[in-house]
Scaffold this motif. Structure first.
Motif, PDB file in Angstrom:
ATOM      1  N   VAL A  71      -7.746   2.365 -16.232  1.00 60.36           N
ATOM      2  CA  VAL A  71      -8.162   3.533 -15.451  1.00 60.36           C
ATOM      3  C   VAL A  71      -8.628   4.656 -16.376  1.00 60.36           C
ATOM      4  O   VAL A  71      -9.648   5.310 -16.110  1.00 60.36           O
ATOM      5  CB  VAL A  71      -7.009   4.028 -14.547  1.00 60.36           C
ATOM      6  CG1 VAL A  71      -7.349   5.378 -13.920  1.00 60.36           C
ATOM      7  CG2 VAL A  71      -6.716   3.006 -13.465  1.00 60.36           C
ATOM      8  N   PHE A 128      -2.337  12.144  -7.660  1.00 59.45           N
ATOM      9  CA  PHE A 128      -3.233  11.008  -7.463  1.00 59.45           C
ATOM     10  C   PHE A 128      -2.837   9.837  -8.367  1.00 59.45           C
ATOM     11  O   PHE A 128      -2.735   8.695  -7.915  1.00 59.45           O
ATOM     12  CB  PHE A 128      -4.677  11.419  -7.743  1.00 59.45           C
ATOM     13  CG  PHE A 128      -5.647  10.267  -7.734  1.00 59.45           C
ATOM     14  CD1 PHE A 128      -6.001   9.649  -6.549  1.00 59.45           C
ATOM     15  CD2 PHE A 128      -6.182   9.784  -8.919  1.00 59.45           C
ATOM     16  CE1 PHE A 128      -6.878   8.565  -6.532  1.00 59.45           C
ATOM     17  CE2 PHE A 128      -7.059   8.712  -8.920  1.00 59.45           C
ATOM     18  CZ  PHE A 128      -7.410   8.095  -7.719  1.00 59.45           C
ATOM     19  N   PHE A 170      -2.806   6.199  -0.671  1.00 55.52           N
ATOM     20  CA  PHE A 170      -2.096   5.244  -1.529  1.00 55.52           C
ATOM     21  C   PHE A 170      -0.596   5.283  -1.248  1.00 55.52           C
ATOM     22  O   PHE A 170       0.067   4.242  -1.170  1.00 55.52           O
ATOM     23  CB  PHE A 170      -2.340   5.571  -3.004  1.00 55.52           C
ATOM     24  CG  PHE A 170      -3.689   5.150  -3.521  1.00 55.52           C
ATOM     25  CD1 PHE A 170      -4.273   3.963  -3.128  1.00 55.52           C
ATOM     26  CD2 PHE A 170      -4.378   5.955  -4.419  1.00 55.52           C
ATOM     27  CE1 PHE A 170      -5.513   3.572  -3.604  1.00 55.52           C
ATOM     28  CE2 PHE A 170      -5.622   5.574  -4.898  1.00 55.52           C
ATOM     29  CZ  PHE A 170      -6.191   4.392  -4.491  1.00 55.52           C
ATOM     30  N   THR A 222       0.640   8.237  -7.228  1.00 58.13           N
ATOM     31  CA  THR A 222       0.569   7.386  -6.036  1.00 58.13           C
ATOM     32  C   THR A 222      -0.196   6.100  -6.328  1.00 58.13           C
ATOM     33  O   THR A 222       0.138   5.040  -5.781  1.00 58.13           O
ATOM     34  CB  THR A 222      -0.110   8.135  -4.876  1.00 58.13           C
ATOM     35  OG1 THR A 222      -1.410   8.603  -5.293  1.00 58.13           O
ATOM     36  CG2 THR A 222       0.730   9.327  -4.443  1.00 58.13           C
ATOM     37  N   LEU A 223      -1.212   6.182  -7.180  1.00 62.77           N
ATOM     38  CA  LEU A 223      -1.987   4.999  -7.540  1.00 62.77           C
ATOM     39  C   LEU A 223      -1.117   3.947  -8.215  1.00 62.77           C
ATOM     40  O   LEU A 223      -1.109   2.773  -7.815  1.00 62.77           O
ATOM     41  CB  LEU A 223      -3.139   5.401  -8.459  1.00 62.77           C
ATOM     42  CG  LEU A 223      -3.941   4.256  -9.100  1.00 62.77           C
ATOM     43  CD1 LEU A 223      -4.626   3.416  -8.031  1.00 62.77           C
ATOM     44  CD2 LEU A 223      -4.959   4.806 -10.104  1.00 62.77           C
ATOM     45  N   LEU A 247       0.454   0.401  -6.994  1.00 59.42           N
ATOM     46  CA  LEU A 247       0.092  -0.797  -7.757  1.00 59.42           C
ATOM     47  C   LEU A 247       1.301  -1.701  -7.976  1.00 59.42           C
ATOM     48  O   LEU A 247       1.197  -2.929  -7.858  1.00 59.42           O
ATOM     49  CB  LEU A 247      -0.525  -0.388  -9.095  1.00 59.42           C
ATOM     50  CG  LEU A 247      -1.303  -1.463  -9.866  1.00 59.42           C
ATOM     51  CD1 LEU A 247      -2.459  -1.988  -9.027  1.00 59.42           C
ATOM     52  CD2 LEU A 247      -1.836  -0.884 -11.178  1.00 59.42           C
ATOM     53  N   GLY A 283      -4.830  10.085  -2.615  1.00 63.76           N
ATOM     54  CA  GLY A 283      -3.486   9.854  -3.142  1.00 63.76           C
ATOM     55  C   GLY A 283      -2.476   9.676  -2.024  1.00 63.76           C
ATOM     56  O   GLY A 283      -1.597   8.811  -2.090  1.00 63.76           O
ATOM     57  N   TRP A 328      -9.333  13.987  -3.169  1.00 67.32           N
ATOM     58  CA  TRP A 328      -8.563  13.080  -4.009  1.00 67.32           C
ATOM     59  C   TRP A 328      -7.061  13.202  -3.784  1.00 67.32           C
ATOM     60  O   TRP A 328      -6.331  12.232  -3.992  1.00 67.32           O
ATOM     61  CB  TRP A 328      -8.940  13.272  -5.471  1.00 67.32           C
ATOM     62  CG  TRP A 328     -10.325  12.770  -5.699  1.00 67.32           C
ATOM     63  CD1 TRP A 328     -11.473  13.502  -5.801  1.00 67.32           C
ATOM     64  CD2 TRP A 328     -10.721  11.389  -5.778  1.00 67.32           C
ATOM     65  NE1 TRP A 328     -12.562  12.669  -5.951  1.00 67.32           N
ATOM     66  CE2 TRP A 328     -12.136  11.375  -5.944  1.00 67.32           C
ATOM     67  CE3 TRP A 328     -10.043  10.180  -5.737  1.00 67.32           C
ATOM     68  CZ2 TRP A 328     -12.858  10.193  -6.060  1.00 67.32           C
ATOM     69  CZ3 TRP A 328     -10.750   9.003  -5.861  1.00 67.32           C
ATOM     70  CH2 TRP A 328     -12.140   9.016  -6.015  1.00 67.32           C
TER      71      TRP A 328
END
Length: 285
Positions: A185, A160, A253, A163-164, A168, A250, A246
């Protein structure tokens, strides 16, 4: 071509001292925590009980937020920093090969780093008596007690976070957003956990926790010392739903960043900015 970029990324990562520094820090911290008995275990629970091992891995994985921001944000931005975008335009490299090679090479590196905590906990449980901790506070040491929480708790958390932060950098093209984003975060998650204690719907709290800390707490809160010493926390109920939700976010994302990414979008924007700065400099002189 994917394999070439993937292997190149691994070679680059494993030639950098930072990879081994991160690994070593996790190993040493985990080993000292369990070796000196600084664990959440009560007096009747082993320091290396399956639930304690899972708890430690989960807590340490929260720092994976910061590690993921440092590892996953770099591979794409590195080409921007070194201005290699023009070479990518001229060389027959597909979007799939480039994107996937960079991502999975970095992600595998992050998984390697995370193994430092797993190995550290294992070594700490073996060396604990030599550190002065009572040998009776350590129980059996089957390998599955270490691998199962890494697979069910640590791995989804790293996925998660990875990939976030990869998404970004694709969407912002700004390395500052990665490093500051990791801190934001991390702090936001700790604050959200604190505020979640006031929510009456505990099922909702467990499902909305992206890193599973509350979920784990509610799933293990009423376990007896015997259960903590002998049983691995099963991947079922709200814990299973939490991991699916979640991990799925992910994946969203990951797919969003893949479809958003293009060589012309990612590199030409930077090149245009460089040309504008050059024109401004000429105008000043």
């Amino acid at each position: 071509m994917f394999l070439d970029i993937f292997i190149f990324e691994l070679r680059y990562r494993f030639s950098r001292p930072a990879t081994y520094i991160y690994f070593g820090l996790l190993l040493i911290v985990a080993m000292l925590l369990i070796g000196f008995g600084n664990t959440p275990a009560s007096e009747k629970v082993y320091h290396n009980a399956p639930i304690v091992i899972a708890n430690l891995q989960l807590l340490i994985s929260l720092f994976g937020i910061l590690l993921a921001s440092a590892v996953m944000g770099v591979p794409l931005y590195r080409d921007l920093e070194h201005k290699t975008g023009t070479f990518l335009f001229s060389y027959p490299i597909s979007k799939f090969s480039y994107f996937m090679g960079r991502f999975w090479g970095s992600f595998v590196t992050l998984l390697f780093i995370s193994l430092g905590s797993l190995i550290g906990i294992y070594l700490g449980s073996i060396l604990g008596p030599t550190f002065g901790t009572d040998a009776l506070r350590y129980g059996p040491n089957p390998l599955w007690n270490y691998l199962q929480p890494w697979l069910t708790l640590t791995l989804p958390n790293l996925w998660f976070a990875s990939t976030l932060f990869f998404a970004l950098i694709v969407f912002t093209r700004n390395i500052k957003s990665i490093y500051s984003g990791g801190i934001v975060v991390f702090i936001a998650y700790l604050l959200a956990n604190f505020l979640a204690s006031d929510i009456e719907n505990k099922d909702l709290v467990q499902l909305l926790d992206p890193f599973g800390l509350n979920t784990f707490d509610y799933q293990t809160r009423y376990l007896t010392p015997f259960e903590q010493n002998n049983f691995i926390l099963p991947l079922s109920g709200n814990l299973l739903l939490n991991r699916i939700i979640w991990s799925g976010i992910g994946l969203a994302f990951f797919l969003a960043s893949y479809f958003k990414f293009s060589f012309s979008y990612f590199f030409s924007t930077i090149q245009k900015k460089s040309k504008k700065k050059l024109k401004r400099a000429k105008h000043l002189y």
